[in-house]
Design a protein around this motif. Sequence first.
Motif, PDB file in Angstrom:
ATOM      1  N   LYS A 114       0.827  -1.198   0.000  1.00 38.09           N
ATOM      2  CA  LYS A 114       0.000   0.000   0.000  1.00 38.09           C
ATOM      3  C   LYS A 114       0.863   1.250   0.000  1.00 38.09           C
ATOM      4  CE  LYS A 114      -3.966   2.012   2.365  1.00 38.09           C
ATOM      5  NZ  LYS A 114      -4.907   1.878   3.510  1.00 38.09           N
ATOM      6  N   LEU A 115       1.993   1.210   0.699  1.00 40.66           N
ATOM      7  CA  LEU A 115       2.927   2.336   0.736  1.00 40.66           C
ATOM      8  C   LEU A 115       3.882   2.342  -0.456  1.00 40.66           C
ATOM      9  CD1 LEU A 115       3.799   2.228   4.542  1.00 40.66           C
ATOM     10  CD2 LEU A 115       2.341   3.898   3.379  1.00 40.66           C
ATOM     11  N   GLN A 116       3.697   1.382  -1.387  1.00 41.92           N
ATOM     12  CA  GLN A 116       4.535   1.278  -2.593  1.00 41.92           C
ATOM     13  C   GLN A 116       6.007   1.077  -2.252  1.00 41.92           C
ATOM     14  OE1 GLN A 116       3.782   4.636  -5.099  1.00 41.92           O
ATOM     15  NE2 GLN A 116       1.634   4.075  -5.514  1.00 41.92           N
ATOM     16  N   VAL A 117       6.241   0.224  -1.287  1.00 39.68           N
ATOM     17  CA  VAL A 117       7.608  -0.140  -0.894  1.00 39.68           C
ATOM     18  C   VAL A 117       7.925  -1.480  -1.543  1.00 39.68           C
ATOM     19  CG1 VAL A 117       9.149  -0.697   1.018  1.00 39.68           C
ATOM     20  CG2 VAL A 117       7.424   1.112   1.272  1.00 39.68           C
ATOM     21  N   PRO A 118       8.975  -1.574  -2.362  1.00 37.15           N
ATOM     22  CA  PRO A 118       9.284  -2.861  -3.022  1.00 37.15           C
ATOM     23  C   PRO A 118       9.693  -3.919  -1.997  1.00 37.15           C
ATOM     24  CG  PRO A 118      11.038  -1.264  -3.414  1.00 37.15           C
ATOM     25  CD  PRO A 118       9.935  -0.517  -2.746  1.00 37.15           C
ATOM     26  N   THR A 119       9.192  -5.088  -2.188  1.00 35.80           N
ATOM     27  CA  THR A 119       9.494  -6.208  -1.273  1.00 35.80           C
ATOM     28  C   THR A 119      10.285  -7.312  -1.945  1.00 35.80           C
ATOM     29  OG1 THR A 119       7.372  -7.220  -1.827  1.00 35.80           O
ATOM     30  CG2 THR A 119       7.434  -5.774   0.096  1.00 35.80           C
ATOM     31  N   ARG A 120      10.489  -7.240  -3.245  1.00 34.38           N
ATOM     32  CA  ARG A 120      11.259  -8.256  -3.960  1.00 34.38           C
ATOM     33  C   ARG A 120      12.559  -7.669  -4.478  1.00 34.38           C
ATOM     34  NH1 ARG A 120       8.834 -12.997  -5.514  1.00 34.38           N
ATOM     35  NH2 ARG A 120       6.607 -13.199  -5.065  1.00 34.38           N
ATOM     36  N   ARG A 121      13.582  -8.498  -4.516  1.00 36.12           N
ATOM     37  CA  ARG A 121      14.863  -8.055  -5.019  1.00 36.12           C
ATOM     38  C   ARG A 121      14.801  -7.933  -6.535  1.00 36.12           C
ATOM     39  NH1 ARG A 121      19.902 -11.817  -3.778  1.00 36.12           N
ATOM     40  NH2 ARG A 121      18.873 -13.056  -5.403  1.00 36.12           N
ATOM     41  N   PRO A 122      15.280  -6.852  -7.124  1.00 33.51           N
ATOM     42  CA  PRO A 122      15.232  -6.706  -8.590  1.00 33.51           C
ATOM     43  C   PRO A 122      16.128  -7.727  -9.275  1.00 33.51           C
ATOM     44  CG  PRO A 122      16.485  -4.913  -7.577  1.00 33.51           C
ATOM     45  CD  PRO A 122      15.845  -5.654  -6.453  1.00 33.51           C
ATOM     46  N   ASP A 123      15.876  -7.946 -10.568  1.00 30.12           N
ATOM     47  CA  ASP A 123      16.626  -8.944 -11.319  1.00 30.12           C
ATOM     48  C   ASP A 123      18.083  -8.559 -11.512  1.00 30.12           C
ATOM     49  OD1 ASP A 123      14.284 -10.363 -11.488  1.00 30.12           O
ATOM     50  OD2 ASP A 123      13.734  -9.509 -13.451  1.00 30.12           O
ATOM     51  N   ASP A 124      18.380  -7.245 -11.600  1.00 27.63           N
ATOM     52  CA  ASP A 124      19.754  -6.802 -11.829  1.00 27.63           C
ATOM     53  C   ASP A 124      20.483  -6.482 -10.532  1.00 27.63           C
ATOM     54  OD1 ASP A 124      18.174  -4.689 -11.193  1.00 27.63           O
ATOM     55  OD2 ASP A 124      18.999  -3.321 -12.695  1.00 27.63           O
ATOM     56  N   TYR A 125      19.987  -7.005  -9.417  1.00 27.05           N
ATOM     57  CA  TYR A 125      20.616  -6.739  -8.129  1.00 27.05           C
ATOM     58  C   TYR A 125      21.597  -7.869  -7.832  1.00 27.05           C
ATOM     59  CZ  TYR A 125      21.136  -5.949  -3.115  1.00 27.05           C
ATOM     60  OH  TYR A 125      21.641  -5.720  -1.868  1.00 27.05           O
ATOM     61  N   PHE A 126      22.849  -7.508  -7.648  1.00 27.91           N
ATOM     62  CA  PHE A 126      23.889  -8.486  -7.360  1.00 27.91           C
ATOM     63  C   PHE A 126      24.433  -8.219  -5.961  1.00 27.91           C
ATOM     64  CE2 PHE A 126      23.850  -8.138 -11.957  1.00 27.91           C
ATOM     65  CZ  PHE A 126      23.791  -9.472 -12.329  1.00 27.91           C
ATOM     66  N   ALA A 127      24.461  -9.282  -5.178  1.00 27.64           N
ATOM     67  CA  ALA A 127      24.977  -9.153  -3.818  1.00 27.64           C
ATOM     68  C   ALA A 127      25.773 -10.407  -3.490  1.00 27.64           C
ATOM     69  CB  ALA A 127      23.825  -8.980  -2.823  1.00 27.64           C
ATOM     70  N   GLU A 128      26.683 -10.280  -2.577  1.00 28.58           N
ATOM     71  CA  GLU A 128      27.495 -11.424  -2.161  1.00 28.58           C
ATOM     72  C   GLU A 128      26.636 -12.389  -1.359  1.00 28.58           C
ATOM     73  OE1 GLU A 128      31.688 -12.335   0.187  1.00 28.58           O
ATOM     74  OE2 GLU A 128      30.879 -10.300   0.033  1.00 28.58           O
ATOM     75  N   MET A 129      26.651 -13.646  -1.799  1.00 26.50           N
ATOM     76  CA  MET A 129      25.837 -14.655  -1.143  1.00 26.50           C
ATOM     77  C   MET A 129      26.520 -15.131   0.134  1.00 26.50           C
ATOM     78  SD  MET A 129      23.440 -14.603  -3.291  1.00 26.50           S
ATOM     79  CE  MET A 129      22.422 -15.939  -2.704  1.00 26.50           C
ATOM     80  N   ALA A 130      25.721 -15.789   0.973  1.00 23.64           N
ATOM     81  CA  ALA A 130      26.266 -16.294   2.237  1.00 23.64           C
ATOM     82  C   ALA A 130      27.284 -17.389   1.991  1.00 23.64           C
ATOM     83  CB  ALA A 130      25.132 -16.804   3.123  1.00 23.64           C
ATOM     84  N   LYS A 131      27.085 -18.170   0.898  1.00 25.19           N
ATOM     85  CA  LYS A 131      28.015 -19.246   0.574  1.00 25.19           C
ATOM     86  C   LYS A 131      28.680 -18.922  -0.756  1.00 25.19           C
ATOM     87  CE  LYS A 131      25.461 -22.838   3.037  1.00 25.19           C
ATOM     88  NZ  LYS A 131      24.799 -24.159   2.949  1.00 25.19           N
ATOM     89  N   SER A 132      29.954 -19.252  -0.853  1.00 23.11           N
ATOM     90  CA  SER A 132      30.702 -18.942  -2.075  1.00 23.11           C
ATOM     91  C   SER A 132      30.312 -19.907  -3.196  1.00 23.11           C
ATOM     92  CB  SER A 132      32.203 -19.045  -1.796  1.00 23.11           C
ATOM     93  OG  SER A 132      32.531 -20.368  -1.398  1.00 23.11           O
TER      94      SER A 132
END
Length: 300
Positions: A114-132
């Motif tokens: 309702k507040l238009q806050v995104p709750t899903r990670r975008p497709d082009d979002y790259f982050a370091e995973m917990a496991k290599s």
Amino acid sequence: SDSGSDSEDSSLSDSELQEAFARGALKPGLNVVLEERPKRRNDTDGLKQCLAEFRQQLAWVERLDVTLGPVADPVSQSASTSDAVDPENDFQREMSFYRQAQAAVLEALPRLRKLQVPTRRPDDYFAEMAKSDQQMQKIRQKLKSKQEAMERSEKAKQLRAMRKYGKKVQVEILQRRQKEKKNMLNAVKKYQKGLSDKLDFLDEDQTSSQGNKKGSASQRTKKGPNAKRRYKNQKFGFGGKKKGSKWNTKESFNDVSSFQSKVAHNKGPGKGGRGGKGGKKALNKRPGKRARQKMKNRAR
């Protein structure tokens, strides 16, 4: 020696250690002597500052705090209370945490949308995973090796089952043949001794062999010509007898429906009759060379 002194020190009793501690002979190390208890601090200003931060009237999107009870159990259709959860039971305790988190998600997600806050990670979002990647590759290879081992074991089970079934069928066939052979030998012995005058067992063998021959012959006839033979038949015909194909038969000899007397006696037009083309000229015509030679041979 030093090792002997170390072993002697380690073999000291508790009373000797207490006496050495009282004399101050123990060296500082793992044993830490506290001269006095730490003083308790009553930081009133710090506590008031924390309480003031808690009391700030910020928007919910800045706080994201949700306080709810556990979600209703889909089986019993009732929310499990804290009194019903046994803290010593690991399964019940973890399930209560899970249902409480589920209730918070069900409450917070619609408000965030309702507040238009995104709750899903975008497709082009790259982050370091917990496991290599190397660790995930090892896990993938391990899972693949387990799957292959399971497939090999399943194939081995199927092969063993097929072998058992094949051996069972083979044993049954051998037993049946031995039984038939034994019955036939007994019938032959009875016939030789004069106890029986029937030869039915020979008829059964002949009928069985004839049935096998007929079956094989029917299989051969049903098979038909191959593709090459069919192509040649279509192109050149079906073959058969060529020599003497125009010879008369009994039926053609007796059939006189197409007989014409005028044509047979050269009386028709164009056949050398009196009213025809040739007339007397055709009759006075000199015979050919072969005909003259035949006439000479006959005269000799």
